[in-house]
Enzyme design. Sequence first.
Site, mmCIF file in Angstrom:
data_model
loop_
_atom_site.group_PDB
_atom_site.id
_atom_site.type_symbol
_atom_site.label_atom_id
_atom_site.label_comp_id
_atom_site.label_asym_id
_atom_site.label_seq_id
_atom_site.Cartn_x
_atom_site.Cartn_y
_atom_site.Cartn_z
ATOM 1 N N GLU A 63 -2.873 1.479 1.866
ATOM 2 C CA GLU A 63 -3.095 1.148 2.640
ATOM 3 C C GLU A 63 -4.060 2.054 3.749
ATOM 4 O O GLU A 63 -4.596 1.403 4.556
ATOM 5 C CB GLU A 63 -1.622 2.238 3.778
ATOM 6 C CG GLU A 63 -2.150 1.839 5.170
ATOM 7 C CD GLU A 63 -0.833 2.559 5.870
ATOM 8 O OE1 GLU A 63 -0.183 1.975 7.175
ATOM 9 O OE2 GLU A 63 0.118 3.755 5.169
ATOM 10 N N HIS A 74 -13.898 -3.871 12.415
ATOM 11 C CA HIS A 74 -13.811 -3.554 14.435
ATOM 12 C C HIS A 74 -15.524 -2.920 15.200
ATOM 13 O O HIS A 74 -15.290 -2.664 15.751
ATOM 14 C CB HIS A 74 -12.222 -2.894 14.568
ATOM 15 C CG HIS A 74 -11.417 -4.006 14.334
ATOM 16 N ND1 HIS A 74 -10.603 -3.858 15.235
ATOM 17 C CD2 HIS A 74 -10.905 -5.013 13.175
ATOM 18 C CE1 HIS A 74 -9.730 -4.668 15.208
ATOM 19 N NE2 HIS A 74 -9.850 -5.284 13.621
ATOM 20 N N ASP A 75 -15.360 -1.830 14.155
ATOM 21 C CA ASP A 75 -17.162 -1.162 14.312
ATOM 22 C C ASP A 75 -17.959 -2.508 14.566
ATOM 23 O O ASP A 75 -18.383 -1.700 16.027
ATOM 24 C CB ASP A 75 -17.084 -0.097 13.912
ATOM 25 C CG ASP A 75 -18.064 1.082 14.095
ATOM 26 O OD1 ASP A 75 -18.010 1.233 16.084
ATOM 27 O OD2 ASP A 75 -19.082 1.577 13.834
ATOM 28 N N HIS A 196 -9.489 -10.481 2.996
ATOM 29 C CA HIS A 196 -7.664 -9.725 3.488
ATOM 30 C C HIS A 196 -7.395 -10.476 1.903
ATOM 31 O O HIS A 196 -6.326 -9.944 2.121
ATOM 32 C CB HIS A 196 -7.730 -11.634 3.966
ATOM 33 C CG HIS A 196 -7.750 -10.951 5.624
ATOM 34 N ND1 HIS A 196 -7.292 -12.465 6.901
ATOM 35 C CD2 HIS A 196 -8.321 -10.242 5.987
ATOM 36 C CE1 HIS A 196 -7.705 -11.544 7.517
ATOM 37 N NE2 HIS A 196 -7.972 -10.575 7.583
ATOM 38 N N ASP A 202 0.357 -4.147 9.772
ATOM 39 C CA ASP A 202 1.437 -3.453 10.794
ATOM 40 C C ASP A 202 1.900 -3.790 11.716
ATOM 41 O O ASP A 202 2.950 -3.068 12.468
ATOM 42 C CB ASP A 202 1.029 -1.889 10.664
ATOM 43 C CG ASP A 202 0.747 -1.367 9.246
ATOM 44 O OD1 ASP A 202 1.600 -2.075 8.516
ATOM 45 O OD2 ASP A 202 -0.449 -0.721 8.541
ATOM 46 N N THR A 216 -0.789 -10.462 -4.152
ATOM 47 C CA THR A 216 -1.584 -8.895 -5.485
ATOM 48 C C THR A 216 -2.235 -8.392 -4.427
ATOM 49 O O THR A 216 -2.968 -7.912 -4.333
ATOM 50 C CB THR A 216 -2.233 -9.389 -6.703
ATOM 51 O OG1 THR A 216 -3.439 -10.405 -5.172
ATOM 52 C CG2 THR A 216 -1.718 -11.047 -6.818
ATOM 53 N N ASP A 221 -8.927 -10.405 -5.634
ATOM 54 C CA ASP A 221 -8.991 -10.914 -6.462
ATOM 55 C C ASP A 221 -9.175 -12.747 -5.033
ATOM 56 O O ASP A 221 -8.956 -12.702 -4.434
ATOM 57 C CB ASP A 221 -8.305 -11.052 -7.095
ATOM 58 C CG ASP A 221 -6.608 -11.062 -6.738
ATOM 59 O OD1 ASP A 221 -6.699 -11.970 -5.366
ATOM 60 O OD2 ASP A 221 -5.177 -11.251 -7.209
#
Length: 358
Positions: A63, A74-75, A196, A202, A216, A221
């Site tokens: 995570e 995002h920065d 991704h 979340d 996966t 991959d």
Amino acid sequence: MAFGALSTALLFFGTASLASAALTKHVTCPDGKNTASNAACCVLFPILEDIQENLFDGGECGEEVHESLRLTFHDAIGFSPTKGGGGADGSIITFDKIETAFHANGGIDEIVEKQKSFVEKYNISAGDFIQFAGAVGVSNCPGAPQLDFLLGRPPAKAASPDFLVPEPFDSVTTILARFRDAGFSPEEVVALLASHSVAASDHVDSSIPGTPFDSTPGIFDTQVFIEVQLRGTLFPGNGSNPGEVESPLLGELRLQSDHDLARDSRTACTWQSFANNQSKMQREFKAAMLKLSLVGQKKAHMIDCSEVIPKPQSLKTRAHLPAGKKMTDIEQACAKAPFPSLTAESGPATAVPPVPPS
């Protein structure tokens, strides 16, 4: 060649070789166990050890890795030639009370708080730490490329303006325009979405935290480029949420933006080109990530410390259709070439478990 000319050539070759060796000579760092081609990179080794153990749970691709990777984007994307923003300058940590309140940055406050403690502990700018942690984190994911890292981002001067981070419910036109404003081509946008492959959500559907984007999780991959092209049939949680569309697999979340980019004529062929080409995905993701990490920065003023980033494990799996799927489940979108022919895993239909919290 005359003997004199040969001697001159050999002398030149020997001198050039010595000069090359001198240029690549490594210095021993103060810790006595690491070396670097530039002494300035030595400060990164204790940070590397600390974050691998205490941020990434002993070097896992979990995570905190996908949250740290999300933070690099995002920065850095907080930059516009007309609207302002410093790009990859760490403003999302330095001015966290402002930027974490932006809608597009929902849920990012947790990794910001975790990373802030390391920034305060070490003599490193927030911008450098964000990009370093992202590159180190990705190195924990089998199949990932070894990302570049350049040191030397100055402290952020101001918060990024709002509405510069694309959202999953934005149209392809809006997303491509935002990236174009920051200096990225449609091909580079798709390449960045290789992230991704190790990502999970979340907050798109808060009823199912840790929902992976492909089957996966924890492995870098090409499966995300295959599975997003499959016809969606169900939602993993409580139904459609803004930015979510039907997924083909139980337990997998599909972003609307991924779905649309995979099927838009401007990006579909690039998307498809990664579906069964691991080396191309690695190469183009690495190049796009380096460009992203330098948004708003002056590369000539920075030091290349890429050698500090660990080398990821090689990939041991092959591109495939999930169990229970057929090639007829692929929604062909690229008009220039057929989708690569793939075989499905054997066994019962694939179901994807959530990514456990760290």
